[in-house]
Design a protein around this motif. Structure first.
Motif, PDB file in Angstrom:
ATOM      1  N   UNK A 153      45.156  39.704  40.702  1.00 58.49           N
ATOM      2  CA  UNK A 153      44.334  40.003  41.877  1.00 58.49           C
ATOM      3  C   UNK A 153      44.106  38.742  42.714  1.00 58.49           C
ATOM      4  N   UNK A 154      43.901  37.622  42.028  1.00 57.13           N
ATOM      5  CA  UNK A 154      43.631  36.393  42.776  1.00 57.13           C
ATOM      6  C   UNK A 154      44.855  35.950  43.582  1.00 57.13           C
ATOM      7  N   UNK A 155      46.045  36.135  42.994  1.00 56.73           N
ATOM      8  CA  UNK A 155      47.268  35.800  43.734  1.00 56.73           C
ATOM      9  C   UNK A 155      47.410  36.680  44.974  1.00 56.73           C
ATOM     10  N   UNK A 176      44.998  35.538  47.540  1.00 53.25           N
ATOM     11  CA  UNK A 176      45.492  34.317  48.185  1.00 53.25           C
ATOM     12  C   UNK A 176      46.478  34.654  49.300  1.00 53.25           C
ATOM     13  N   UNK A 177      47.378  35.584  49.016  1.00 54.45           N
ATOM     14  CA  UNK A 177      48.356  35.940  50.058  1.00 54.45           C
ATOM     15  C   UNK A 177      47.648  36.615  51.233  1.00 54.45           C
ATOM     16  N   UNK A 178      46.672  37.457  50.933  1.00 52.24           N
ATOM     17  CA  UNK A 178      45.933  38.124  52.018  1.00 52.24           C
ATOM     18  C   UNK A 178      45.238  37.079  52.893  1.00 52.24           C
ATOM     19  N   UNK A 179      44.676  36.073  52.249  1.00 47.63           N
ATOM     20  CA  UNK A 179      44.003  35.009  53.002  1.00 47.63           C
ATOM     21  C   UNK A 179      45.005  34.205  53.828  1.00 47.63           C
ATOM     22  N   UNK A 232      50.418  46.336  51.888  1.00 48.46           N
ATOM     23  CA  UNK A 232      50.544  45.875  50.505  1.00 48.46           C
ATOM     24  C   UNK A 232      50.901  47.065  49.618  1.00 48.46           C
ATOM     25  N   UNK A 233      52.068  46.983  48.990  1.00 50.06           N
ATOM     26  CA  UNK A 233      52.473  48.032  48.047  1.00 50.06           C
ATOM     27  C   UNK A 233      52.408  47.485  46.633  1.00 50.06           C
ATOM     28  N   UNK A 243      37.162  45.555  45.484  1.00 46.92           N
ATOM     29  CA  UNK A 243      35.968  44.705  45.657  1.00 46.92           C
ATOM     30  C   UNK A 243      36.174  43.698  46.788  1.00 46.92           C
ATOM     31  N   UNK A 244      37.398  43.219  46.924  1.00 47.97           N
ATOM     32  CA  UNK A 244      37.694  42.210  47.955  1.00 47.97           C
ATOM     33  C   UNK A 244      38.050  42.850  49.287  1.00 47.97           C
ATOM     34  N   UNK A 245      38.057  44.171  49.318  1.00 46.30           N
ATOM     35  CA  UNK A 245      38.389  44.867  50.569  1.00 46.30           C
ATOM     36  C   UNK A 245      39.855  44.729  50.952  1.00 46.30           C
ATOM     37  N   UNK A 246      40.729  44.540  49.961  1.00 44.48           N
ATOM     38  CA  UNK A 246      42.157  44.405  50.259  1.00 44.48           C
ATOM     39  C   UNK A 246      42.829  45.769  50.105  1.00 44.48           C
ATOM     40  N   UNK A 247      43.215  46.339  51.232  1.00 49.43           N
ATOM     41  CA  UNK A 247      43.836  47.669  51.213  1.00 49.43           C
ATOM     42  C   UNK A 247      45.203  47.606  50.567  1.00 49.43           C
ATOM     43  N   UNK A 248      45.533  48.646  49.807  1.00 45.31           N
ATOM     44  CA  UNK A 248      46.852  48.678  49.182  1.00 45.31           C
ATOM     45  C   UNK A 248      47.263  50.115  48.930  1.00 45.31           C
TER      46      UNK A 248
END
Ligand code: ATP
Ligand code: MG
Length: 426
Positions: free
Chosen positions: A142-144, A147-150, A162-163, A245-250
């Motif tokens: 998840x952290x990786x 990082x890419x999202x950021x 993100x798939x 939790x981080x709001x990263x859509x996938x």
């Protein structure tokens, strides 16, 4: 004149805006990676071919048809690296870099695959690769991804999809393999030649087929996600929970299997629709078995690689390259007696103001021609040195953008003066 020699097909020169985009990307990513605790590693471009056969897998496009393989003069069979993970794992094992500790590494460099060149697909291309060794739990995955999202955010790249998928463990894959083979056997007449061959050797690879005629059959195939065991399923759910939790859509894509054999559990790709068929700009996943496969102690690992050329194209297409002039100040030196002092002055400024870009006129010329070059450099100020200024130990500071008169400033005050002019910027 001699006949010209062109670059090798599929191997391109990167210059001008593309080179600036390349640097911008690598600089931005490097800053970010350090903030997440990553360290650089530099790896050889050439490895023994065996390394790639053993890691990427014998029955993959890369190993079967894309690698540049050659025999060294001593008979060793070597390959230009087609990707970075295998070499990184080799180095980690060879130098015992983990010793039971977590190791977070990144690298940038050229990779080589003999594919059909087209937009976003080259025979020499560049990857920025990131690997984490020693973490089995889903926070590393998840952290990786975070990082890419950021990184996309830092670069101003919106709208990447993100798939995500889970390939499960080797065990659940084995079980799934049987189900999949049975399914494809039932529809044997619909398989293309490649897939027929792969049915015997590496049936999961069929899911990775790019053949449009195969897509419907692949869509309808049994899903790997339905054959995960409890632990795999929990791991995958936790990765997704972190992302939520981080709001990263996938989106979960059950046919995402990646073109390399070493992956297990989480795999992911970031995809754009802007670059035609070559839409994957970043891809990665977990490879818990690879370190052991390369001869190291069992060490869980997860990583990804970004395709720099594809991201570069995206940055340029969307006009996301920040404007950076080649110079902040341009030293104009006119007259015999001004040349040597100008060189000294430029060096003094570079020493006093380490972030100021100082360009010294080269090749002489009149005031007029030097000002023309100063203007073209994008510099905000020309620093004017004629023989009179040298005699008075002064410099003319002339704004090149917008209004403003030339000011005379003493040599010893010049650094402070420029510091004031560029206050927020330097
Ligand atoms: P594709 O499906 O596009 O062939 P891949 O699955 O073979 O990609 P990976 O091995 O996962 O690619 O490499 C990671 C990234 O490197 C890709 O997502 C892509 O951005 C980039 N990449 C791969 N091959 C090339 C190439 N020949 N030219 C330019 N970039 C590439
Ligand atoms: Mg490929």
């Amino acid at each position: 004149m001699s006949k010209t020699i062109s670059a090798v097909r599929g191997m391109k020169d990167i210059f001008g805006d593309e080179a600036r985009a390349f640097d911008h990307l690598v600089d931005t990513a490097t800053d970010l990676l350090r903030r997440y605790g990553f360290q650089p590693i530099r790896l050889p471009v050439v490895e023994k071919v065996e390394l790639f056969v053993r890691s990427i897998g014998e029955v993959t496009d890369i190993v079967e048809k894309e690698m540049y393989v050659f025999e060294d003069r001593n008979g060793d069979v070597l390959a230009l690296r087609p990707e970075g993970t295998a070499g990184c794992v080799r180095a980690v094992v060879e130098h015992n870099l983990t010793r039971g500790q977590i190791q977070k590494l990144f690298y940038v460099g050229p990779m080589f695959r003999r594919e059909r060149p087209q937009k976003g697909r080259y025979r020499q291309f560049h990857q920025l690769g990131v690997e984490v060794f020693g973490v089995e739990t889903p926070e590393a995955d998840a952290e990786l991804i975070a990082l890419t999202a950021r990184l996309w955010e830092a670069l101003g790249i919106n709208g990447l999809r993100l798939e995500l998928n889970s390939l499960g463990s080797a065990d659940s894959r084995r079980r799934y393999r049987e189900v999949l083979v049975a399914y494809f056997r039932e529809h044997y007449d619909q398989l293309d030649e490649d897939s027929k061959r792969r049915l015997e050797t590496n049936p999961l690879r069929i899911l990775d087929s790019k053949n449009p005629d195969m897509q419907a059959l692949i869509e309808a195939a049994p899903k790997l996600t339905d054959h995960l065991d409890e632990a795999d399923r929990a791991h995958f759910e936790q990765v997704r929970a972190y992302l939520d939790d981080l709001g990263i859509e996938h989106v979960v894509n059950p046919t995402l299997v990646r073109g390399l054999d070493y992956y297990n559990r989480t795999v992911f790709e970031w995809i754009t629709t802007d670059l035609g068929a070559q839409g994957t700009v970043c891809a990665g996943g977990r490879y818990d078995g690879l370190v052991e496969q390369i001869g190291g102690k069992p060490t869980p690992a997860v990583g990804f690689a970004m395709g720099i050329e594809r991201l570069m194209a995206l940055l340029l297409e969307r006009n996301l390259l920040p404007y950076r002039s080649v110079a902040d100040v341009y030293v104009v030196a006119v007259g015999e007696g001004a040349q040597r002092p100008a060189m000294v002055l430029a060096e003094q400024l570079r020493e006093a103001l380490p972030t100021l870009k100082v360009q010294l006129n080269a090749g002489g010329g009149s005031f007029k021609s030097q000002f023309k070059k100063a203007d073209k450099s994008g510099a905000a100020y020309a620093l004017v040195l004629g023989e009179d200024e040298v005699a008075a130990r002064q410099v003319g500071v002339k704004p090149l953008r917008g209004q403003g008169e030339q000011e005379m400033v003493g040599w010893d005050e010049l650094a402070d003066h420029l510091q004031g002019l560029f206050c927020c910027y330097l």
